[in-house]
Design a protein around this motif. Structure first.
Motif, short mmCIF file in Angstrom:
data_model
loop_
_atom_site.label_atom_id
_atom_site.label_comp_id
_atom_site.label_asym_id
_atom_site.label_seq_id
_atom_site.Cartn_x
_atom_site.Cartn_y
_atom_site.Cartn_z
N GLY A 168 0.83 -1.21 0.00
CA GLY A 168 0.00 0.00 0.00
C GLY A 168 0.86 1.26 0.00
N ARG A 169 0.65 2.13 -0.96
CA ARG A 169 1.34 3.43 -1.06
C ARG A 169 2.86 3.30 -1.14
N LEU A 170 3.34 2.30 -1.81
CA LEU A 170 4.79 2.13 -2.04
C LEU A 170 5.28 3.28 -2.91
N ASP B 172 3.53 15.58 -4.52
CA ASP B 172 2.61 14.85 -3.67
C ASP B 172 2.84 13.35 -3.85
N LYS B 173 2.91 12.63 -2.74
CA LYS B 173 3.23 11.20 -2.79
C LYS B 173 2.19 10.39 -3.56
N MET B 174 0.99 10.89 -3.67
CA MET B 174 -0.03 10.16 -4.41
C MET B 174 0.33 10.03 -5.88
N LEU B 175 1.20 10.89 -6.37
CA LEU B 175 1.55 10.85 -7.79
C LEU B 175 2.44 9.68 -8.14
N SER B 176 2.84 8.87 -7.15
CA SER B 176 3.56 7.64 -7.46
C SER B 176 2.66 6.43 -7.31
N GLY B 177 1.40 6.66 -6.99
CA GLY B 177 0.45 5.57 -6.82
C GLY B 177 -0.31 5.27 -8.09
N PRO B 178 -1.10 4.21 -8.07
CA PRO B 178 -1.87 3.84 -9.26
C PRO B 178 -2.99 4.83 -9.54
N PRO B 179 -3.48 4.85 -10.77
CA PRO B 179 -4.53 5.81 -11.13
C PRO B 179 -5.73 5.75 -10.19
N GLU B 180 -6.11 4.57 -9.78
CA GLU B 180 -7.30 4.45 -8.94
C GLU B 180 -7.13 5.12 -7.58
N SER B 181 -5.90 5.26 -7.11
CA SER B 181 -5.68 5.90 -5.80
C SER B 181 -5.84 7.41 -5.86
N VAL C 37 1.64 -3.86 -7.63
CA VAL C 37 2.28 -4.16 -8.91
C VAL C 37 2.46 -2.87 -9.71
N TYR C 38 1.45 -2.01 -9.72
CA TYR C 38 1.58 -0.72 -10.38
C TYR C 38 2.76 0.05 -9.76
N ALA C 39 2.83 0.06 -8.43
CA ALA C 39 3.90 0.79 -7.74
C ALA C 39 5.26 0.23 -8.11
N TRP C 40 5.35 -1.08 -8.27
CA TRP C 40 6.62 -1.69 -8.72
C TRP C 40 7.00 -1.12 -10.08
N TYR D 172 5.31 10.14 -16.14
CA TYR D 172 4.24 10.82 -16.87
C TYR D 172 4.70 12.24 -17.12
N PRO D 173 5.20 12.51 -18.33
CA PRO D 173 5.79 13.82 -18.62
C PRO D 173 4.72 14.88 -18.83
N ALA D 174 4.20 15.39 -17.74
CA ALA D 174 3.21 16.47 -17.81
C ALA D 174 3.84 17.72 -17.19
N ALA D 175 3.14 18.80 -17.28
CA ALA D 175 3.61 20.02 -16.64
C ALA D 175 3.87 19.72 -15.16
N GLY D 176 4.71 20.51 -14.51
CA GLY D 176 5.16 20.24 -13.17
C GLY D 176 4.13 20.27 -12.06
N ASP D 177 2.95 20.83 -12.30
CA ASP D 177 2.02 20.94 -11.18
C ASP D 177 1.30 19.60 -10.95
N PRO D 178 0.92 19.32 -9.71
CA PRO D 178 0.29 18.04 -9.36
C PRO D 178 -1.01 17.76 -10.11
N VAL D 179 -1.79 18.78 -10.43
CA VAL D 179 -3.06 18.56 -11.13
C VAL D 179 -2.78 18.02 -12.54
N ALA D 180 -1.83 18.61 -13.25
CA ALA D 180 -1.49 18.13 -14.59
C ALA D 180 -0.92 16.71 -14.53
N LYS D 181 -0.09 16.44 -13.54
CA LYS D 181 0.48 15.10 -13.41
C LYS D 181 -0.60 14.08 -13.08
N SER D 182 -1.53 14.41 -12.19
CA SER D 182 -2.59 13.45 -11.86
C SER D 182 -3.47 13.18 -13.07
#
Length: 153
Positions: free
Chosen positions: A18-20, A55-64, A77-80, A95-105
């Motif tokens: 969880g949250r790796l 934000d640490k959530m940006l390394s989690g799976p889309p569903e998180s 597995v996604y986190a791996w 995910y090469p998006a603009a630097g802000d967390p909203v664009a990355k999510s």
């Protein structure tokens, strides 16, 4: 390989990490160590990941990102896959998006990760692990089998 082996051990006992995230992995001379298994994050770390300031959530799976589902073997597995892509590209977000967390999510939810830094066979395995749909991700056993096929006996 070490993170996949550790996750396999957890999953074999009916547990999930969880949250790796990247700062949960320590590489030592004796092998890979996962830190903080089953421990909640300290309150002061809830908003910012010390690696890159995102934000640490940006390394989690889309569903998180949207609170869909709960920690699961598929999320691990996604986190791996994320960890492999992150490390292979020198700590760059896959995910090469603009630097802000909203664009990355938004990119995590809609775009394919940039895995071009990986060799083609490895790219396929990591890409499968980072599938948007949790049901489309391989099991950790399948990840280990895929890694064994890439590394050889």
């Amino acid at each position: 390989m070490g993170v996949a082996v550790a996750l396999n051990g957890l999953h074999g006992h009916g547990l999930v990490y969880g949250r790796l995230k990247p700062n949960d992995v320590v590489l030592t001379g004796a092998g890979t160590v996962l830190c903080g298994v089953g421990l909640p994050d300290p309150p002061e770390q809830d908003q910012v990941d010390p690696l890159g300031g995102m934000d640490k959530m940006l390394s989690g799976p889309p569903e998180s990102l949207y609170g869909i589902g709960s920690p699961s073997p598929e999320a691990d597995v996604y986190a791996w896959g994320y960890l492999v892509a992150f490390a292979a590209d020198g700590g760059a977000h896959p995910y090469p998006a603009a630097g802000d967390p909203v664009a990355k999510s938004d990119a995590i939810w809609r775009a394919a990760p940039d895995l071009t830094v990986l060799p083609p066979a490895f790219r396929r395995l990591v890409g499968a692990a980072m599938a948007k749909d949790p049901a489309g991700r391989p099991s950790i056993d399948a990840v280990l089998a895929g890694l064994a096929g890439l590394v050889g006996p």
